[in-house]
Write a protein that holds these residues in place. Structure first.
Motif, PDB file in Angstrom:
ATOM      1  N   TYR A   1     -14.770   3.818  -2.635  1.00 11.03           N
ATOM      2  CA  TYR A   1     -14.321   3.942  -4.169  1.00 11.03           C
ATOM      3  C   TYR A   1     -13.125   3.265  -4.663  1.00 11.03           C
ATOM      4  O   TYR A   1     -11.912   3.511  -4.341  1.00 11.03           O
ATOM      5  N   ILE A   2     -13.210   2.163  -5.632  1.00  5.56           N
ATOM      6  CA  ILE A   2     -12.040   1.717  -6.387  1.00  5.56           C
ATOM      7  C   ILE A   2     -12.015   1.992  -7.731  1.00  5.56           C
ATOM      8  O   ILE A   2     -13.075   1.926  -8.510  1.00  5.56           O
ATOM      9  N   ILE A   3     -10.764   2.382  -8.282  1.00  6.88           N
ATOM     10  CA  ILE A   3     -10.786   2.578  -9.639  1.00  6.88           C
ATOM     11  C   ILE A   3      -9.687   1.343 -10.150  1.00  6.88           C
ATOM     12  O   ILE A   3      -8.697   1.360  -9.643  1.00  6.88           O
ATOM     13  N   GLN A   4      -9.913   0.780 -11.259  1.00  2.30           N
ATOM     14  CA  GLN A   4      -9.121  -0.063 -11.940  1.00  2.30           C
ATOM     15  C   GLN A   4      -9.007   0.377 -13.376  1.00  2.30           C
ATOM     16  O   GLN A   4      -9.678   0.320 -14.266  1.00  2.30           O
ATOM     17  N   GLY A   5      -7.776   0.576 -13.787  1.00  5.09           N
ATOM     18  CA  GLY A   5      -7.555   0.878 -15.205  1.00  5.09           C
ATOM     19  C   GLY A   5      -6.553   1.756 -15.387  1.00  5.09           C
ATOM     20  O   GLY A   5      -5.611   1.915 -14.589  1.00  5.09           O
ATOM     21  N   GLU A   6      -6.218   2.462 -16.402  1.00  6.93           N
ATOM     22  CA  GLU A   6      -5.157   3.490 -16.907  1.00  6.93           C
ATOM     23  C   GLU A   6      -5.427   4.655 -16.423  1.00  6.93           C
ATOM     24  O   GLU A   6      -6.337   5.409 -16.604  1.00  6.93           O
ATOM     25  N   ALA A   7      -4.221   5.441 -15.514  1.00 11.41           N
ATOM     26  CA  ALA A   7      -4.360   6.537 -15.212  1.00 11.41           C
ATOM     27  C   ALA A   7      -3.301   7.415 -16.000  1.00 11.41           C
ATOM     28  O   ALA A   7      -2.093   6.779 -16.011  1.00 11.41           O
ATOM     29  N   LEU A   8      -3.775   8.409 -16.525  1.00 20.58           N
ATOM     30  CA  LEU A   8      -2.765   9.287 -17.820  1.00 20.58           C
ATOM     31  C   LEU A   8      -2.307  10.751 -16.957  1.00 20.58           C
ATOM     32  O   LEU A   8      -3.246  11.356 -16.103  1.00 20.58           O
ATOM     33  N   LYS A   9      -1.192  10.957 -16.763  1.00 20.76           N
ATOM     34  CA  LYS A   9      -0.648  12.125 -16.474  1.00 20.76           C
ATOM     35  C   LYS A   9      -0.841  13.109 -17.610  1.00 20.76           C
ATOM     36  O   LYS A   9      -0.290  12.960 -18.556  1.00 20.76           O
ATOM     37  N   ILE A  10      -1.604  14.217 -17.383  1.00 18.64           N
ATOM     38  CA  ILE A  10      -2.082  14.925 -18.532  1.00 18.64           C
ATOM     39  C   ILE A  10      -0.942  15.750 -19.150  1.00 18.64           C
ATOM     40  O   ILE A  10      -1.051  15.899 -20.460  1.00 18.64           O
ATOM     41  N   ALA A  11      -0.094  16.422 -18.433  1.00 22.74           N
ATOM     42  CA  ALA A  11       0.893  17.306 -18.715  1.00 22.74           C
ATOM     43  C   ALA A  11       1.976  16.500 -19.925  1.00 22.74           C
ATOM     44  O   ALA A  11       2.203  16.870 -20.816  1.00 22.74           O
ATOM     45  N   SER A  12       2.378  15.180 -19.420  1.00 19.85           N
ATOM     46  CA  SER A  12       3.333  14.532 -20.138  1.00 19.85           C
ATOM     47  C   SER A  12       2.660  13.432 -20.981  1.00 19.85           C
ATOM     48  O   SER A  12       3.565  12.658 -21.731  1.00 19.85           O
TER      49      SER A  12
ATOM     50  N   VAL B   1       0.928  -1.165   0.006  1.00 20.60           N
ATOM     51  CA  VAL B   1       0.122   0.032   0.027  1.00 20.60           C
ATOM     52  C   VAL B   1       0.888   1.226   0.060  1.00 20.60           C
ATOM     53  O   VAL B   1       1.806   1.410   0.689  1.00 20.60           O
ATOM     54  N   GLU B   2       0.447   2.297  -0.946  1.00 20.03           N
ATOM     55  CA  GLU B   2       1.377   3.489  -0.982  1.00 20.03           C
ATOM     56  C   GLU B   2       0.488   4.467  -1.518  1.00 20.03           C
ATOM     57  O   GLU B   2      -0.546   4.386  -2.158  1.00 20.03           O
ATOM     58  N   MET B   3       0.816   5.748  -1.063  1.00 15.52           N
ATOM     59  CA  MET B   3       0.317   6.990  -1.614  1.00 15.52           C
ATOM     60  C   MET B   3       0.295   6.926  -3.136  1.00 15.52           C
ATOM     61  O   MET B   3       1.417   6.815  -3.686  1.00 15.52           O
ATOM     62  N   SER B   4      -0.863   7.261  -3.824  1.00  8.86           N
ATOM     63  CA  SER B   4      -0.592   7.455  -5.063  1.00  8.86           C
ATOM     64  C   SER B   4      -0.104   8.698  -5.850  1.00  8.86           C
ATOM     65  O   SER B   4      -0.092   9.686  -5.005  1.00  8.86           O
ATOM     66  N   GLU B   5       0.388   8.620  -6.804  1.00 12.60           N
ATOM     67  CA  GLU B   5       0.699   9.838  -7.659  1.00 12.60           C
ATOM     68  C   GLU B   5      -0.385  10.604  -7.780  1.00 12.60           C
ATOM     69  O   GLU B   5      -0.210  11.927  -7.928  1.00 12.60           O
ATOM     70  N   VAL B   6      -1.628  10.133  -8.115  1.00 12.90           N
ATOM     71  CA  VAL B   6      -2.870  11.023  -8.146  1.00 12.90           C
ATOM     72  C   VAL B   6      -3.304  11.228  -6.798  1.00 12.90           C
ATOM     73  O   VAL B   6      -3.569  10.693  -5.978  1.00 12.90           O
ATOM     74  N   PRO B   7      -3.509  12.616  -6.581  1.00 15.68           N
ATOM     75  CA  PRO B   7      -3.912  13.134  -5.435  1.00 15.68           C
ATOM     76  C   PRO B   7      -5.143  12.581  -4.969  1.00 15.68           C
ATOM     77  O   PRO B   7      -6.166  12.543  -5.678  1.00 15.68           O
ATOM     78  N   GLY B   8      -5.454  12.144  -3.688  1.00 11.02           N
ATOM     79  CA  GLY B   8      -6.614  11.827  -3.113  1.00 11.02           C
ATOM     80  C   GLY B   8      -6.983  10.464  -3.257  1.00 11.02           C
ATOM     81  O   GLY B   8      -7.909   9.786  -2.992  1.00 11.02           O
ATOM     82  N   LEU B   9      -5.832   9.610  -3.746  1.00 12.74           N
ATOM     83  CA  LEU B   9      -6.041   8.097  -3.892  1.00 12.74           C
ATOM     84  C   LEU B   9      -4.933   7.220  -3.260  1.00 12.74           C
ATOM     85  O   LEU B   9      -3.746   7.674  -3.438  1.00 12.74           O
ATOM     86  N   TRP B  10      -5.253   6.098  -2.749  1.00  8.40           N
ATOM     87  CA  TRP B  10      -4.195   5.231  -2.340  1.00  8.40           C
ATOM     88  C   TRP B  10      -3.798   4.249  -3.712  1.00  8.40           C
ATOM     89  O   TRP B  10      -4.680   4.153  -4.535  1.00  8.40           O
ATOM     90  N   SER B  11      -2.645   3.754  -3.938  1.00  7.10           N
ATOM     91  CA  SER B  11      -2.249   2.890  -4.888  1.00  7.10           C
ATOM     92  C   SER B  11      -2.128   1.597  -4.211  1.00  7.10           C
ATOM     93  O   SER B  11      -1.094   1.317  -3.211  1.00  7.10           O
ATOM     94  N   ILE B  12      -2.989   0.681  -4.452  1.00  4.10           N
ATOM     95  CA  ILE B  12      -2.776  -0.604  -3.668  1.00  4.10           C
ATOM     96  C   ILE B  12      -2.259  -1.701  -4.827  1.00  4.10           C
ATOM     97  O   ILE B  12      -2.820  -1.799  -5.814  1.00  4.10           O
ATOM     98  N   ILE B  13      -1.167  -2.171  -4.348  1.00  2.44           N
ATOM     99  CA  ILE B  13      -0.643  -3.281  -5.271  1.00  2.44           C
ATOM    100  C   ILE B  13      -1.103  -4.543  -5.053  1.00  2.44           C
ATOM    101  O   ILE B  13      -0.987  -5.009  -3.798  1.00  2.44           O
ATOM    102  N   VAL B  14      -1.760  -5.261  -5.909  1.00  2.36           N
ATOM    103  CA  VAL B  14      -2.414  -6.429  -5.571  1.00  2.36           C
ATOM    104  C   VAL B  14      -1.592  -7.396  -6.566  1.00  2.36           C
ATOM    105  O   VAL B  14      -1.191  -7.058  -7.467  1.00  2.36           O
ATOM    106  N   GLU B  15      -1.554  -8.754  -6.025  1.00  2.28           N
ATOM    107  CA  GLU B  15      -1.245  -9.696  -6.830  1.00  2.28           C
ATOM    108  C   GLU B  15      -2.102 -10.938  -6.998  1.00  2.28           C
ATOM    109  O   GLU B  15      -2.873 -11.372  -6.133  1.00  2.28           O
ATOM    110  N   ARG B  16      -2.024 -11.336  -8.245  1.00  2.24           N
ATOM    111  CA  ARG B  16      -3.191 -12.387  -8.765  1.00  2.24           C
ATOM    112  C   ARG B  16      -2.308 -13.763  -8.224  1.00  2.24           C
ATOM    113  O   ARG B  16      -1.365 -14.036  -7.953  1.00  2.24           O
ATOM    114  N   ALA B  17      -3.070 -14.872  -8.448  1.00  2.36           N
ATOM    115  CA  ALA B  17      -2.791 -16.289  -8.124  1.00  2.36           C
ATOM    116  C   ALA B  17      -1.454 -16.509  -9.076  1.00  2.36           C
ATOM    117  O   ALA B  17      -0.587 -17.223  -8.386  1.00  2.36           O
TER     118      ALA B  17
END
Length: 268
Positions: free
Chosen positions: A91-102, A60-76
């Motif tokens: 609320y959970i978000i699963q998918g691609e997060a893009l940094k707009i500037a770069s 578990v770590e603080m996400s680069e996206v403000p206001g969200l945790w980045s949860i590292i999960v591992e599949r079987a």
């Protein structure tokens, strides 16, 4: 695809903004979010439990996206990937997060970093070599002799070593089942250990039948499965990052410049 990614970006932005509203000048918005928020692996697991997904919370770590945790999960199967959880743990978000500037794909980069492979477990005795075998920057490429994108990466490899003699590519043949005649061609190439035969095959020319018996293709397929290499071309960098698909010479060099093994070398 773009519309889905764009929608995800908007979702992340709106959620991040909403999460920031309760924090005034004296609160989290004025400093580091870790000063106000904490989340353990156990708490993250409990939050995800209602989903009944067969995943394990690895980190578990603080996400680069403000206001969200980045949860590292591992599949079987050992595959690791991030999902995002808001500070309210609702609320959970699963998918691609893009940094707009770069236009940087934060999720994709994180998945690649999380799923590095052990390059020392990849034998190179069977590999074809493009460049100086003793060059500093060593990249392993899984290749199919009938793959059109492999033809493009082949040209990129030749161009790279021409302009950068400190680069070398080790090519392991991985014929895909979707190319029915690729197996015999790969076997013939391995028997002769010939870059020339590979080039002829990639150019659509006929090449001689195999001149030896070898189980190297089966070994390469078993290794690829273990490393979760599913397509060709696939590039493996010295620090274990795995990149599927064609990469232009300038992109190959850019990715190498972010290789952790170079940082370790510079630190010594």
């Amino acid at each position: 695809m773009f519309s889905k990614v764009f929608a995800l970006v908007l979702t992340v932005i709106f959620m991040a903004a909403a999460a920031a509203l309760p924090f005034g000048a004296e609160g989290c918005g004025a400093g580091e979010c870790v000063e106000c928020h904490s989340l353990s692996k156990e708490q993250a697991s409990q939050s995800l439990e209602p989903l009944k997904a067969n995943i394990n919370v690895a980190k578990v770590e603080m996400s680069e996206v403000p206001g969200l945790w980045s949860i590292i999960v591992e599949r079987a199967d050992g595959m690791k990937f991030p999902i995002f959880l808001d500070f309210s743990l609702s609320y959970i978000i699963q998918g691609e997060a893009l940094k707009i500037a770069s236009r940087e794909n934060i999720t994709k980069n994180q998945i690649i970093a999380l799923n590095r492979v052990d390059t020392s477990s990849i034998p190179l005795d069977d590999a074809l070599v493009i460049g100086d075998p003793n060059a500093k920057h060593r990249i392993i490429v899984f290749d199919d002799p009938e793959c059109p994108f492999c033809k493009k990466i082949h040209e990129a490899m030749l161009e790279t070593v021409k302009t950068r003699p400190d680069y070398v590519f080790f090519i392991k043949m991985l014929p895909l089942e979707i190319h029915p005649t690729a197996y015999d061609k790969a076997k013939a190439i391995i028997c002769e250990k010939s870059v020339e035969l590979l080039e002829k095959s990639l150019n659509g020319e006929e090449i001689p039948a195999p001149t030896c018996e070898t189980d190297q293709i089966e070994k390469n397929r078993a290794l690829a499965k273990k490393l979760r290499v599913r397509s060709t071309p696939t590039l493996v960098f010295p620090d274990g990052r795995v990149f599927p698909g064609y990469k232009a010479p300038e992109k190959i060099i850019e990715l190498m410049e972010h290789d952790d093994t170079l940082k370790n070398t510079d630190a010594k």
